[in-house]
Structures are given as structure tokens and as C-alpha cells.
Design a protein around this motif. Structure first.
Motif, PDB file in Angstrom:
ATOM      1  N   GLN A 160       0.820  -1.205   0.000  1.00 16.23           N
ATOM      2  CA  GLN A 160       0.000   0.000   0.000  1.00 16.23           C
ATOM      3  C   GLN A 160       0.858   1.261   0.000  1.00 16.23           C
ATOM      4  O   GLN A 160       0.559   2.240  -0.689  1.00 16.23           O
ATOM      5  CB  GLN A 160      -0.932  -0.006   1.215  1.00 16.23           C
ATOM      6  CG  GLN A 160      -2.008  -1.069   1.179  1.00 16.23           C
ATOM      7  CD  GLN A 160      -2.932  -0.919  -0.023  1.00 16.23           C
ATOM      8  OE1 GLN A 160      -3.532   0.130  -0.225  1.00 16.23           O
ATOM      9  NE2 GLN A 160      -3.023  -1.968  -0.834  1.00 16.23           N
ATOM     10  N   THR A 163       3.819   1.631  -1.198  1.00 14.97           N
ATOM     11  CA  THR A 163       4.498   1.786  -2.495  1.00 14.97           C
ATOM     12  C   THR A 163       3.505   1.844  -3.657  1.00 14.97           C
ATOM     13  O   THR A 163       3.924   1.875  -4.818  1.00 14.97           O
ATOM     14  CB  THR A 163       5.465   0.618  -2.733  1.00 14.97           C
ATOM     15  OG1 THR A 163       4.736  -0.625  -2.665  1.00 14.97           O
ATOM     16  CG2 THR A 163       6.561   0.598  -1.673  1.00 14.97           C
ATOM     17  N   HIS A 164       2.186   1.850  -3.325  1.00 17.96           N
ATOM     18  CA  HIS A 164       1.121   1.910  -4.335  1.00 17.96           C
ATOM     19  C   HIS A 164       1.208   0.744  -5.325  1.00 17.96           C
ATOM     20  O   HIS A 164       0.785   0.870  -6.477  1.00 17.96           O
ATOM     21  CB  HIS A 164       1.164   3.245  -5.083  1.00 17.96           C
ATOM     22  CG  HIS A 164       1.063   4.436  -4.184  1.00 17.96           C
ATOM     23  ND1 HIS A 164      -0.103   4.791  -3.522  1.00 17.96           N
ATOM     24  CD2 HIS A 164       2.008   5.353  -3.804  1.00 17.96           C
ATOM     25  CE1 HIS A 164       0.103   5.883  -2.795  1.00 17.96           C
ATOM     26  NE2 HIS A 164       1.381   6.245  -2.941  1.00 17.96           N
ATOM     27  N   GLU A 165       1.802  -0.367  -4.852  1.00 14.42           N
ATOM     28  CA  GLU A 165       1.879  -1.614  -5.625  1.00 14.42           C
ATOM     29  C   GLU A 165       2.555  -1.417  -6.977  1.00 14.42           C
ATOM     30  O   GLU A 165       2.223  -2.091  -7.965  1.00 14.42           O
ATOM     31  CB  GLU A 165       0.480  -2.223  -5.798  1.00 14.42           C
ATOM     32  CG  GLU A 165      -0.220  -2.495  -4.471  1.00 14.42           C
ATOM     33  CD  GLU A 165      -1.582  -3.127  -4.618  1.00 14.42           C
ATOM     34  OE1 GLU A 165      -1.926  -3.537  -5.742  1.00 14.42           O
ATOM     35  OE2 GLU A 165      -2.316  -3.210  -3.617  1.00 14.42           O
ATOM     36  N   LYS A 166       3.488  -0.496  -7.041  1.00 13.59           N
ATOM     37  CA  LYS A 166       4.211  -0.249  -8.284  1.00 13.59           C
ATOM     38  C   LYS A 166       5.112  -1.434  -8.620  1.00 13.59           C
ATOM     39  O   LYS A 166       5.774  -1.987  -7.752  1.00 13.59           O
ATOM     40  CB  LYS A 166       5.052   1.020  -8.158  1.00 13.59           C
ATOM     41  CG  LYS A 166       4.226   2.297  -8.069  1.00 13.59           C
ATOM     42  CD  LYS A 166       5.125   3.521  -7.999  1.00 13.59           C
ATOM     43  CE  LYS A 166       4.292   4.800  -7.941  1.00 13.59           C
ATOM     44  NZ  LYS A 166       5.155   6.013  -7.846  1.00 13.59           N
TER      45      LYS A 166
END
Length: 361
Positions: A214, A216-219
Motif C-alpha cells: 500500500q 508503495t502503491h503496488e508499483k
């Protein structure tokens, strides 16, 4: 000893009868035929734009129908298959297959493999009876219950269409672990320690990993790489990850708590610090092989697609992203669970075994 041998040979006979009966069984809705003759006709070398070479083989098969309205009728068909047998396969004499018959033409659907499954299950039963003995029925019962539970979980997940994945598979993982430990270990303090350390390790490891995802915004996570996704691939990946972590931490938690339980039983002067040191030493011996085993399992699952991508001139980075990246991520999350299980198992052993021993004294 004689009784064990009698049970073994009785089970062996039953398993053999079950395998043979399944092989010769024709009581199916689908039409079944047997290959009475298989003759190789020709072979042609093919090559695609990426220089991948294969051979297209042609067989002439004679089949006799075994059930339904076309019973005892004979058909001759040609079977074209690639030597690699990626999408098709060769057939052998005496092999039984499911077929479709339309307008006097027979088409092979797929081989009849149910008897192979029965044979493998029979071999598993015989090995369990030989090596485990009386506890075999507990393992089989837990497998049946977990299989039924898994079936219900899948149907519930389909009904929710992947909208409550974390909740569904978290509860399912706890139920899987509870059924397995209670049935096989029985209800006692050691089992409670194993179950507690397993659940805590699972939830903490997945919680930490999900928090990092979450933040890392799932990059960099390519959910499109999930094969044959019929719902949100992200939800399928999270469900796979929860079940994968559960398998890893259950194994390690059982080993550590069982070992510490024996140490506590044989050393009445053991202190909490010594228990912690013993749990850490046991964990250090287990962690390395466990992490590597999980990594190899994930990589082995992706190996066919990886080779296929590379053989078709895809770049290594592209191949990794779409065939290996999710497996590596699952391996890392499982590794976090494996590392966390060491202190969790030692703590559970201290709470449920050491302190209870002190109270009994």
C-alpha cells in the motif's frame, strides 16, 4: 506385527481392485472408446519465425466404442500431434479415451485418466499405512475436510466476485490450520501453541507485506501475469499469497514447537532465555531450506511459461515481469512469514508449555 501386515495386504488388494475397476468402468455420461490399434504414418519437420523447430506426427488410430448407442462400433481416425505435445498428444494401443460421435464421425476429446488418479491415491494410502500407521486416518480425514472447505471457499469467493478476498482467505487459512492441527495433533497445549504461532505468523507476515504494498502503491506488480484470471487478478494473487504463506508457516511452526516441547519435557531446569535460544537455533536450521524450497516451487511452476517466452525471442526483463515476478514476490512474502515464525513459535511455546509447566509444579 502380523495384524499390521494383514491390514497392509488387505488395503493393497482393495486398492488394486479399485484401480482395475476404475480402468474398466464405462458407466459415464460421455462416450468412451478404446484404442485397438495405433500406427505411425508420417512425420514432418516444421519451423516458425523464431527458429523453433518441431515435428508434426500423424497417427492412424482404430477405436472401438465401449458404451451407449454406438457400442462395439469401430472407427478409424487420424491424429495429428506435435512431437513436443504442448497442445496435443499421441495415443497408444489399449488406451481409453473420451470421444464425441457426430454424423458418423468420431473425435477424441481427451484421455481417460481417472484410473491413474485412483492408482496414485492408492499408493499414497499404502505408504501412509506403512510409515505412519494408526494416524493415517487422521491425515486422510483432515485432507477430506480441507478439500471440502476449499470447495466452499472457492464458491463463496465466486459469489463475492473477488470483492472480499483478504477476509475470505484469511478466515479460510485459519480454518485450514485449525482443522489440520486439531485432527492430527489432538486438542492439547502443544497443539494450541502450534496453532497460535501459525496464525500469528501468517497474519503479521501478510499484514506487513500488504502495508508495504500500500505504501508503495503496488508499483511494479504485474497482476496481468495471473494466468486464466476470470475475476480481478489482484484478488486472486492475494488469495494465492495467503494460502502459500500458510503452508510455509504451518510446517515451520510444527517443527519448532514440537522440538521445544520435547526439550521442555526432558529438561525441568530450562529457563525462558534458554528456551528462546533453543527456538532460535532450531529456526536457523530450518529457515534456509524452507525458503529455498518455496522459491523452487514457485519458480518450477513458472518454468514452462518462462521457456516459452524466451524461445519466442522475448526480452529477459519482459519475460521476468510476466512469468516470474509474482512468484518472486510470493516467495519473499512467504520468507517473511518463515522468519517471523521463529520468534512466534518460541513465544507460544513459552506461554503454553513453559508457564503451564511452572503452574503445574
Amino acid at each position: 506385527m502380523k495384524k499390521k501386515r494383514l491390514v497392509f495386504w488387505l488395503m493393497a488388494c482393495l486398492c488394486l481392485v479399485a484401480t482395475i475397476a476404475t480402468y474398466f468402468n464405462t458407466n459415464y455420461r460421455s462416450t468412451i472408446a478404446v484404442v485397438t490399434s495405433a500406427k505411425q504414418l508420417s512425420a514432418q519437420v516444421t519451423k516458425d519465425q523464431y527458429e523453433n523447430r518441431d515435428r508434426i506426427m500423424t497417427q492412424r488410430l482404430t477405436l472401438r466404442v465401449l458404451n451407449h448407442q454406438h457400442r462395439d462400433q469401430t472407427y478409424v481416425v487420424k491424429n495429428n500431434y506435435a512431437e513436443s505435445q504442448l497442445l496435443d498428444q499421441t495415443y497408444r494401443q489399449h488406451q481409453r479415451v473420451f470421444v464425441q460421435i457426430r454424423k458418423k464421425q468420431l473425435n477424441i476429446v481427451n484421455p481417460k485418466r481417472d484410473w491413474v488418479i485412483v492408482a496414485i491415491i492408492s499408493l499414497l494410502l499404502l505408504l501412509m499405512i506403512t510409515l505412519i500407521g494408526r494416524k493415517s486416518w487422521r491425515i486422510l480425514l483432515s485432507l477430506l475436510l480441507n478439500s471440502s472447505l476449499f470447495y466452499l471457499v472457492i464458491h463463496f469467493d465466486i459469489q463475492k466476485n473477488g470483492t472480499k478476498t483478504i477476509l475470505i482467505y484469511s478466515v479460510a487459512s485459519i480454518l485450514f490450520a485449525s482443522v489440520t492441527f486439531i485432527l492430527y495433533q489432538g486438542f492439547h497445549r502443544k497443539m494450541v501453541a502450534m496453532l497460535t504461532s501459525t496464525i500469528m505468523s501468517l497474519l503479521v507476515a501478510f499484514g506487513l507485506s500488504y502495508l508495504i504494498m500500500q505504501l508503495t502503491h503496488e508499483k511494479g506488480i504485474t497482476y496481468m501475469a495471473v494466468s486464466y484470471a476470470t475475476q480481478n487478478p489482484r484478488s486472486l494473487f492475494l488469495g494465492q499469497t495467503l494460502l502459500g504463506v500458510l503452508g510455509a508457516v504451518m510446517d515451520e511452526s510444527t517443527d519448532i514447537v514440537a522440538s521445544l516441547g520435547e526439550i521442555i519435557h526432558h529438561d525441568s531446569q530450562l529457563t525462558g532465555r534458554q528456551l528462546w535460544a533453543s527456538g532460535r537455533a532450531i529456526g536457523q536450521e530450518i529457515m534456509g531450506p524452507l525458503i529455498n524450497v518455496l522459491f523452487l516451487i514457485f519458480m518450477a511452476d513458472a518454468l514452462p511459461m518462462t521457456i516459452l517466452f524466451l524461445r519466442n525471442n522475448n526480452a529477459i526483463a519482459y519475460t521476468f515481469e510476466y512469468t516470474l515476478s509474482l512468484g518472486v514476490l510470493q516467495s519473499l512474502i512467504s520468507a517473511i512469514g518463515i522468519v517471523l515464525t521463529v520468534p512466534m513459535a518460541a513465544l507460544a511455546a513459552d506461554i503454553f508449555l513453559m508457564k503451564k509447566r511452572g503452574a503445574d509444579q
